[in-house]
Design a protein around this motif. Structure first.
Motif, short mmCIF file in Angstrom:
data_model
loop_
_atom_site.label_atom_id
_atom_site.label_comp_id
_atom_site.label_asym_id
_atom_site.label_seq_id
_atom_site.Cartn_x
_atom_site.Cartn_y
_atom_site.Cartn_z
N ALA A 294 73.93 15.14 30.58
CA ALA A 294 73.89 13.76 31.08
C ALA A 294 75.08 13.48 31.98
N ILE A 295 76.26 13.96 31.60
CA ILE A 295 77.45 13.74 32.42
C ILE A 295 77.33 14.48 33.74
N SER B 59 74.29 13.05 35.92
CA SER B 59 74.43 11.65 36.31
C SER B 59 75.37 11.45 37.49
N THR B 60 76.26 12.40 37.75
CA THR B 60 77.30 12.18 38.77
C THR B 60 76.74 11.93 40.17
N PHE C 215 83.25 12.93 38.47
CA PHE C 215 82.66 11.97 37.54
C PHE C 215 83.63 10.82 37.28
N LEU D 62 73.83 7.50 33.73
CA LEU D 62 73.88 8.34 32.53
C LEU D 62 72.50 8.44 31.89
N GLY E 209 70.64 10.77 33.97
CA GLY E 209 71.19 12.09 33.73
C GLY E 209 70.70 12.69 32.42
N ALA E 210 70.63 11.87 31.38
CA ALA E 210 70.13 12.35 30.09
C ALA E 210 68.65 12.74 30.21
#
Length: 310
Positions: A21-22, A25-26, A152, A253, A256-257
């Motif tokens: 996710a991190i 998500s960026t 990030f 996020l 991203g997840a």
């Protein structure tokens, strides 16, 4: 033993999803923040997908040619800035449709990236290094999940700054006023075209940096299928975040997840339905667009000068 295995697999999948996710998500975050700024000024820029792809190519080429990945990040931002500035300049002309120009620039930026990026598909460029935040845990899985790229944190800091600036600075007030009512902005002596031009250019710069993350960190290569439509999905993300920079972080996020769901399940041996889980971000985008179209809250918080409110 049979009772503990499912728990272990679940923990592994959740840890993998956290790290995924991190990472995923960026780029969403940078493109969403760029689109948030652009739309706050009263303009929609669907061309950020082209800025994202061109930024990815320019970043990889810049890193390869200079040997410095951060130089590549800067060049990527400049490439996005140029596309954003061109979009902003054309859109201020009479009888020009923002959405049509955005689609044209999406194709233009992608085409430029594919044409000039062919020599850089095979060579290996220096990559961005991650910050290892989880080494102290002693758990290799958690340590890997907590390998976070500095971009990030740059994105999070940028979102906080934008949130503060929109509320507490004259420039933020001018951008919001321009997006809500062009007539009111003109009555206050504000150049609506100039504000939107600057906002669109800066939004393109942010999208270009998002592209640099794709090619220089995750997945960390340059190829023609790198973006997978993330620039377009970021438009839905901004609507879902109701044009709030801080909410853009949470929405990124979430996206991203969703993007990390398939690889996370595969990491624990669940391969059935893998391609369906990989489609989760696109399904989420569709659901968000449907929900936003019926949301009175989103309609109230949308800048009044956007085409979607008219």
């Amino acid at each position: 033993m049979s009772e503990t295995m499912p728990d272990s697999a679940l923990i592994t999948a959740l840890i993998a999803m956290l790290g995924g996710a991190i990472r995923v998500s960026t780029p969403f975050m940078f493109v969403a923040l760029g689109e948030c700024l652009t739309e706050k000024s009263g303009r929609i820029n669907l061309g950020l997908e082209g800025s994202l792809v061109l930024g990815a190519m320019v970043a990889y080429a810049g890193s390869f040619l200079t040997g410095n990945p951060w130089a590549g990040v800067f060049f990527a931002g400049c490439a996005g800035l140029v596309l954003g500035a061109l979009h902003g300049f054309i859109c201020k002309l009479p009888k020009v449709n923002d959405i049509a120009i955005g689609i044209a620039f999406m194709s233009f930026g992608t085409g430029l990236a594919f044409f000039f990026g062919k020599p850089y598909i095979q060579p290996q460029a220096p990559k961005l290094e991650a910050i290892h935040l989880g080494d102290w845990t002693g758990d290799p899985r958690l340590a890997q999940a907590l390998e976070v790229n500095p971009l990030f944190f740059v994105g999070v800091a940028l979102a906080v700054f934008m949130w503060w600036a929109f509320r507490n600075t004259r420039w933020g007030l001018v951008v919001r006023m321009t997006g809500d009512s062009a007539a009111a902005a003109k009555a206050m002596g504000v150049s609506v075209d100039l504000v939107r031009f600057i906002a669109t250019a800066i939004g393109g710069f942010m999208a270009g940096i998002g592209g640099a993350f794709l090619s220089l960190y995750y997945p960390g290569s340059w190829n023609q299928g790198l973006s997978s439509g993330q620039g377009l999905m970021a438009v839905a993300l901004v609507i879902f975040a109701r044009w709030g920079p801080l909410r853009c972080i949470l929405a990124a996020l979430l996206f991203g997840a969703a993007g990390a769901l398939g690889p996370s399940l595969q990491s624990v041996g669940i391969s059935q339905g893998y391609y369906f889980f990989n489609a989760a971000p696109y399904i989420l985008t569709l659901l968000i667009m449907i929900a936003s179209a019926r949301s009175k809250v989103a309609a109230r918080e949308a800048p009044g000068e956007l085409s979607i409110t008219k």
